[in-house]
Design a protein around this motif. Structure first.
Motif, PDB file in Angstrom:
ATOM      1  N   TYR A  72       3.521   1.602   2.402  1.00 51.11           N
ATOM      2  CA  TYR A  72       2.950   0.576   3.268  1.00 51.11           C
ATOM      3  C   TYR A  72       1.491   0.376   2.887  1.00 51.11           C
ATOM      4  N   LYS A  80       6.058  -0.249  -5.385  1.00 46.12           N
ATOM      5  CA  LYS A  80       7.377  -0.247  -4.751  1.00 46.12           C
ATOM      6  C   LYS A  80       8.499  -0.249  -5.788  1.00 46.12           C
ATOM      7  N   TYR A 111       0.912   5.516   3.274  1.00 45.36           N
ATOM      8  CA  TYR A 111      -0.003   4.396   3.466  1.00 45.36           C
ATOM      9  C   TYR A 111      -1.011   4.374   2.330  1.00 45.36           C
ATOM     10  N   LYS A 113       6.470   8.093   5.201  1.00 47.29           N
ATOM     11  CA  LYS A 113       5.771   6.814   5.159  1.00 47.29           C
ATOM     12  C   LYS A 113       4.418   7.061   4.504  1.00 47.29           C
ATOM     13  N   ASP A 137      -2.294  -0.017   3.755  1.00 47.65           N
ATOM     14  CA  ASP A 137      -3.245   0.334   4.810  1.00 47.65           C
ATOM     15  C   ASP A 137      -4.416  -0.627   4.682  1.00 47.65           C
TER      16      ASP A 137
END
Length: 101
Positions: free
Chosen positions: A84, A57, A40, A38, A86
């Protein structure tokens, strides 16, 4: 190591993906089996944030390939990347703005 390498990739190799914005890798969390990571991201300036994040993405495979070229000798498995946003810096900026009023 992954955080450092991904930061360098965003700064030097995928400028067209990040559209001239500053993308900072704030944290990388890796699953115990090294299969998932993952990542960020913090994006500055705030205005084209959604567009830049969508572009990142969409180019996920290219970024993973560049990462594999850099760390392929040190890691047995190159993890799948999940990006993701942040927004902790945005939150801090909002708190600071509210306190100044």
């Amino acid at each position: 190591m992954l955080q450092k390498e991904l930061s360098e990739i965003f700064q030097r190799e995928v400028r067209e993906v990040v559209m001239g914005t500053m993308v900072t890798v704030t944290n990388v969390r890796i699953s115990p089996d090294m299969g998932q990571a993952k990542v960020y991201l913090s994006i500055f300036p705030v205005e084209p944030k959604a567009e830049v994040f969508q572009s990142v993405k969409e180019h996920q495979v290219k970024i993973r390939h560049l990462l594999a070229q850099r760390v392929g000798k040190q890691l047995r498995v190159i993890p799948e990347l999940a990006f993701y946003l942040d927004d902790s810096l945005d939150y801090l900026e909002n708190i600071d703005r509210l306190l100044k009023q």
